[in-house]
Structures are given as C-alpha cells and as structure tokens.
Design an enzyme around this catalytic site. Structure first.
Site, PDB file in Angstrom:
ATOM      1  CD1 TRP A 167      -2.768   1.134   0.502  1.00 33.76           C
ATOM      2  CD2 TRP A 167      -2.507   1.949   1.746  1.00 33.76           C
ATOM      3  NE1 TRP A 167      -3.875   2.096   0.833  1.00 33.76           N
ATOM      4  CE2 TRP A 167      -2.733   3.514   1.380  1.00 33.76           C
ATOM      5  CE3 TRP A 167      -1.643   2.505   2.442  1.00 33.76           C
ATOM      6  CZ2 TRP A 167      -3.349   4.053   2.582  1.00 33.76           C
ATOM      7  CZ3 TRP A 167      -0.838   3.777   3.166  1.00 33.76           C
ATOM      8  CH2 TRP A 167      -2.464   5.191   2.425  1.00 33.76           C
ATOM      9  CE  LYS A 226     -19.342  -0.927   6.423  1.00 27.26           C
ATOM     10  NZ  LYS A 226     -18.280   0.293   7.581  1.00 27.26           N
ATOM     11  CG  HIS A 233     -29.876  23.786  12.734  1.00 28.21           C
ATOM     12  ND1 HIS A 233     -30.290  24.565  13.607  1.00 28.21           N
ATOM     13  CD2 HIS A 233     -30.046  22.912  13.299  1.00 28.21           C
ATOM     14  CE1 HIS A 233     -31.204  24.608  14.576  1.00 28.21           C
ATOM     15  NE2 HIS A 233     -31.202  23.409  14.841  1.00 28.21           N
ATOM     16  CE  LYS A 239     -11.299  -5.310   8.562  1.00 25.01           C
ATOM     17  NZ  LYS A 239     -12.485  -5.026   7.776  1.00 25.01           N
TER      18      LYS A 239
HETATM   19  C1  AGP Z   1     -14.222   0.831   8.373  1.00 21.25           C
HETATM   20  O1  AGP Z   1     -15.445   0.188   6.954  1.00 21.25           O
HETATM   21  C2  AGP Z   1     -13.155   0.501   7.891  1.00 21.25           C
HETATM   22  N1  AGP Z   1     -12.318   0.429   7.626  1.00 21.25           N
HETATM   23  C3  AGP Z   1     -12.357   2.368   8.625  1.00 21.25           C
HETATM   24  O2  AGP Z   1     -13.494   2.775   9.073  1.00 21.25           O
HETATM   25  C4  AGP Z   1     -12.257   1.054   9.765  1.00 21.25           C
HETATM   26  O3  AGP Z   1     -13.447   1.280  10.629  1.00 21.25           O
HETATM   27  C5  AGP Z   1     -11.459   1.962  10.643  1.00 21.25           C
HETATM   28  O4  AGP Z   1      -9.959   2.387   9.707  1.00 21.25           O
HETATM   29  C6  AGP Z   1     -11.019   1.610  11.869  1.00 21.25           C
HETATM   30  O5  AGP Z   1     -10.294  -0.024  11.869  1.00 21.25           O
HETATM   31  P1  AGP Z   1      -9.765  -0.804  13.423  1.00 21.25           P
HETATM   32  O6  AGP Z   1     -11.280  -0.814  13.726  1.00 21.25           O
HETATM   33  O7  AGP Z   1      -9.093  -1.477  13.095  1.00 21.25           O
HETATM   34  O8  AGP Z   1      -9.419   0.100  14.776  1.00 21.25           O
END
Ligand code: AGP
Length: 627
Positions: free
Chosen positions: A74, A504, A523, A622
């Site tokens: 990434w 989402k 508002h 992720k």
């Molecule tokens: C949610 O669909 C995303 N993948 C992202 O907002 C995620 O919830 C956030 O990066 C936090 O990740 P974590 O729960 O592993 O800390």
C-alpha cells in the site's frame, strides 16, 4: 498498511508466500513481489497491480530454495509500480517493509553522497542499503539490522535475509504488526495470523522494538538494544476455513451474513442465558493477554467490578467505523449505566492534549488492534494515568496487549476492508458492558438487567430476518445510482448509524454521502435538498420517532427522494418515501444492530452494480497502521 510474509524451512517457499500474501491482500494491493534464495542467488519477481499480476508472472518462473520473503504493498513513498515494489535487494540483502521511515530524506541524501545506487523512490529500499553497508562490517545479518535501527526513525516492521546465510531470517517490529508462526521444523513470519493459519496455530507476537532472529527452527528474540527476551507463544483456535469466502462472491457479503452469529459469539462469554444476567468474563485488568485464559472467572469478575466502581466517566476513542460504534456506546452508557461519556476520534484525541480527569476509563475500539492513531491514543491515556479497556477483534494485537483490560468482538477474521460484523459485534459488546456497569453501579435492578439481556439475546434472530434486504437491494441498487448525493439522517442512538451508513457508501461506491443528526437539517443541510438528493432516514419506533417524521416531511416537501427505514408496517413512512424498509419491533438498544444491515447491503449492492472491488476499495486498506 502492507502485507508481509516470510518463510524458512524444508518446503519450497513460493506457494507458502503467495498463498499467505493472498490472505493479506486486504492490507494493501497496489503492487507485490517475492524473493527466494535459490542456490546462493536471490531470485526476485515483482509486479505492479494486484497480487494476480504477480501470480501471472510467477507461472513462467521456477523456484527452489528454503528461505523467502514476499510483500503486497500500500504505497506511502513512491508510486505503486514494479520499480517501487518490494522486496528490495541490495548486495545480497533482500528486505520487505511495512510502515514509514520518517527521516528517509536525510538517509537518502547520505547514501547518495556515499555513492549508493538507489533504484526506487521508496523509503524501504534505503533500509536495505543501510543493512548492506553494515553487513560488510559485521558479516552477521542480525547485528547489521541492529546497527541500522539506530539510524532510522518512524513506525516500521521489516523482514530480511542475506545471501551469505541461507539459514537465517531476521524480523523487526516497531508499529505495524508482525507475528512469528511456529511450525514443525519450519518458521513463518507475517503481518497477520490469517496468512499462516493453514500452516500453524502457534504464534509469537512481536512487541515494539523487538527483533526475531530465526535460524532454522531456532527462534531468538532480542530487544533493539540486543537484550535477549523470552516470550510465550499463543495458540489461536481460528479455523483456516473461516478466512475463505465459503461460496460468497465477496468476503464482505459473507461477513454481513455472519453478523447474527458474530453478535451471538460476542456476547456469549458475558451473558447467562439461564438467569439473564451479565458477568464480564476474563477482562483481566492488569493481566497480560496470554494469561487471560488461566484467570479464575469469579475472582476476575470481582476485580473488574472493583475497577468499574471506581470509574466516574468514560472516554471512547477509535477511528472510522469503530468510532461510530463508540458513538452508539455513548447513548448506551449514558442511558443504561447513567455514566457520562465523551467520544473522540483517535487522530484528534492524540494531539489535543486531552484533559483526562481521575477515575476516567478510556475505552478503545479497534477491529485490527493495530490502528496507529488508536494505538497512540491508548498510550497517551496510559501516560495520563487513565485506566484503559480495549475492545478488539484480533487477540494479542498491539492495542489489545497494551490495554489494562481486554474485551473481544469474537467475530472471527474480518477480511473485507469495509467493516461489518466487527461493527455489530462491537455494539453487542458495548451493550453488555453498559449493562454490567449499570448493575455494578446499582442503577438498574435485577429485573431491568434481565429485560436488557433478553433484548440482547433476541438480536441475532432479528438480524437474520433483516438479511432478506440482500435480495431487495440486489434489485433496487441500480435505481439508486441516479442520485447525485445521499444524506443519511438519524436521531439519538440511530444518529451514529446514519454516520456509519454514509461511510459505507463512500468507501464502497465512492459516492458522496453524509451522515447527519436529523435535527440539524434546518440548520443548513436542508439547502442541499432537491430531486437529485436521496435522504436515507432512520426512523425506528423509539422516543424520537415523531421528531424524525417531521424532519422527513421537511425534506420531502422540498423534493427529497426518501429511503426510509422504520419499524414494522408503517403506513405513514410508506406514504412519504420512495423506498420503505421495515425492521422488526425491537428494544431501542437493538435498533442500531438492525439498522446497520440494510445500510451495509445498500452500499454493497451499489458498489457491486458499479463494478467496484467490494473487498478492496480503492485507496483504502483494512488496517491503518500508519498515521
Ligand atoms: C470501516 O469500514 C473502515 N474499514 C475504517 O473506517 C475502519 O473502521 C477504521 O480504519 C478503524 O479500523 P480498526 O477498527 O481496525 O481500528
């Protein structure tokens, strides 16, 4: 947020590494590569794009050898192309890296001044150069890595091997996760246990500033300063099958369907289905994670109650979807446990020098347990003397290991980048903790506790019923594509669900969506309304229902196209909506669990109908292990 896999053992590393990278592709997927030491020479193949591009290239390649490393990237420094793909290779040293080297510019200038031939734009390659320089003096990979560590700053994990020693892998962790898998006469290293579950269920989790020196089946752990460390291995009971798609088109859809079971398994350790009571199991305040299973439950519960009795306020800190779960937690704790709650996103909390009064419990929520901002937040909270409690999905993750108390989403591996079952499991855990808090603080009696627990226990089957909207949105999604924007509205405990529904849609269908407290419309946001704007209104039968209806009528009168989610067969909502989705009648505490599902399915089907990669949305990963 890259994926790393390393192997040392009697097998040919190629398939082990590639299959491991497949399980880690959710961590990053803009390029990939593999390097295997084969007859004293390193054979390296890299490819831009998803792992499939590397696999296609490997079809024409033959590998032999017993030591190798692989990486799915990434991009942080350097464009996502083959030149910048890992592994990086300098004078016989091969290396993969996850994270960020903060002083990479000065390192790059120093190396260039010394005549180094730098072939990529990455910070990672520079580490390989530094190790290669040191190894000329030390003739030992571990010592060369150790001497390199003092020259680099940042949050990074690396795995390396050296052509002159085909029996040794060296791994270092400081920030992004790295776990050592213990096989029979073979050893694995990976960013996440999911890459290794088909080979072993025995792991050593590296902590920050720790080096693993893997020589054959012998594993030695040292601190960055060279002090030998003994660490216990952890056995995980995750079945490799849990990580496969099991017939679903995407991991995300599988995980949406797993939610009823995930919610049930989240609360199972803590709720008694005979007397409908709550006793938080093995939270282990003050115990290390590897000792939790040995705790005696009764005495641990008593200790947890002592901790809870001393708490006068709660901070809930998280990122993204997990922060919206935290926002639901605010309503749960304030309405059930009568305890004040402040919710903050970790990337703000960690830099705003927060005032954390005495008797504060700082709860973190993190599916991965590795999110850099949330990890920094829990460390700051501990520095400021707060008691910390983490809710994680990945046991022994860094945040889990650093918290004082430990709770688990228990939802099994969540592979889809868009979080679903971890989110609803977290809501179940937060409800369970709120009930436990309320009983301990004696703000509810046994009868009320039983009512709450009965409502919780009914949730999984109610969620099963709502999954039927999968078919509905499979058909309706193409009609929703025409809208230019989406406003998700909710009140009270539905407001955070409106935020989550909007996220989402953003992260999956790349469409503009905003979550808003419904009462805020007049508002300002009302000005957005026209026939191109869709309103997704969460209006379950709760105390705020009437208010929600009037908000909806304000928007409808201005031409908004309405997608309403309500309780039961609601003629009023049907009459003012283009689309009406009904939820089963449920306790107000359960409505968020039910509302989340159609919003997940709507985003999933819109993204699918647009041809987007649902499990690996663009630009995302992720686990955000860098800030
Ligand atoms: C949610 O669909 C995303 N993948 C992202 O907002 C995620 O919830 C956030 O990066 C936090 O990740 P974590 O729960 O592993 O800390």
């Amino acid at each position: 947020m890259c994926g790393i896999v390393g192997y040392l053992g009697p097998q040919n590393p190629k398939d082990i590494i590639v299959s491991g990278l497949k399980k880690l592709e959710y961590r990053g997927y803009d390029s990939a590569g593999i390097a295997i030491l084969d007859g004293g020479k390193t054979k390296r193949v890299r490819a831009a794009g998803k792992l499939k591009a590397l696999e296609d290239k490997l079809l024409s390649e033959k590998f032999d050898g017993h030591i190798g490393i692989g990486h799915t990237r990434w991009a942080t420094h350097g464009a996502p192309n083959e030149r910048n793909a890992h592994p990086h290779q300098v004078n016989g040293v091969s290396l993969v890296h996850n994270g960020i080297i903060e002083n990479y510019m000065e390192i790059r200038e120093d190396l260039l001044a010394r005549g180094a031939q730098i072939s990529s734009d990455t910070d990672s390659e520079l580490v390989a150069h530094l190790i290669a320089e040191e190894i000329v003096k030390t003739a030992d990979l571990y010592k060369a890595v150790q001497k390199t560590l003092v020259k680099i700053r940042g949050a990074f994990s690396i795995v390396a091997f050296w052509e002159e020693n085909p029996h040794q892998l060296v791994a270092f962790k400081d920030g992004p996760p790295l776990v050592v898998g213990l096989g029979i006469n073979e050893t694995f290293v990976a960013s996440d246990v999911q890459a290794l579950l088909q080979h072993t269920n025995k792991f050593i989790y590296l902590d920050d500033r720790e080096i693993a020196v893997i020589t054959g089946a012998d594993i030695k752990i040292f601190s960055a300063e060279g002090v030998s460390i003994s660490k216990k291995s952890v056995e995980l009971n995750w079945d490799p099958q849990m990580v496969e798609k099991q017939g679903y088109p995407h991991f995300m859809l599988k995980e949406i369907y797993e939610q009823p079971r995930a919610v049930a398994s989240a609360m199972a350790p803590h709720v008694n289905t005979e007397d409908f009571s709550v006793k938080l199991k093995n939270v282990g305040f003050g115990s290390p994670v590897h000792a939790l299973d040995e705790l005696e439950s009764e005495s641990d519960w008593k200790k947890t109650q002592e901790v809870l009795k001393g708490i006068e306020r709660i901070f809930i800190i998280a990122c993204g979807t997990s922060s919206y779960a935290g926002m639901v937690g605010k309503y749960l704790f304030e309405q059930i446990s009568k305890i004040p709650v402040e919710v903050d996103i970790a990337s703000e909390f960690r830099y705003r020098n927060p005032v954390i009064p005495n008797k504060t419990l700082v709860m973190t929520i993190s599916q991965s347990g590795e999110t850099a901002d949330t990890l920094a937040a829990i460390r700051l909270a501990k520095e400021k003397g707060a008691t910390t409690l983490s809710i994680c999905n990945v046991r022994s993750s860094t945040i889990d290991r650093e918290a004082h108390g430990h709770l688990y989403m228990n939802s099994g591996p969540e592979i889809g980048v868009a979080s679903t079952k971890a989110f609803t499991s977290t809501l179940a855990i937060l409800s369970t903790v709120a009930i436990a808090f309320a009983r301990t603080r004696e703000v509810i009696n046994q009868k009320q506790e039983q009512e709450f627990v009965r409502a919780l226990l009914a949730a999984p089957s109610q969620m099963e019923g709502v999954l039927a909207y999968d078919k509905y949105f499979d058909e309706a999604a193409h009609r929703l594509k025409k809208y230019k924007g989406f406003l998700y509205l909710g009140r009270g405990v539905s407001f955070p669900i409106a935020m989550e529904g909007a996220l989402k849609l953003k992260e999956l269908a790349y469409m503009h969506a905003e979550g808003y407290a419904a009462g805020e419309m007049k508002h300002g946001p009302l000005a957005l309304i026209d026939e191109n704007m869709a309103i997704v209104m969460l209006a379950p039968h709760d105390e705020l229902y009437e208010k929600s209806i009037s908000n909806l009528e304000e928007a409808r009168a201005r031409g908004a196209q309405v997608i309403a989610i309500g309780t039961g067969d609601n003629e009023k909502l049907k009459s003012i909506s283009q689309y009406y989705l009904s939820l089963p009648p449920a306790h107000w505490m359960i409505n968020p669990l039910l509302e989340a599902i159609p919003l997940q399915l709507m985003a999933y089907h819109l993204a699918s109908s647009l041809g987007y990669d649902v499990d690996q949305p663009r630009n995302l990963a992720k686990s955000v292990t860098v800030e």
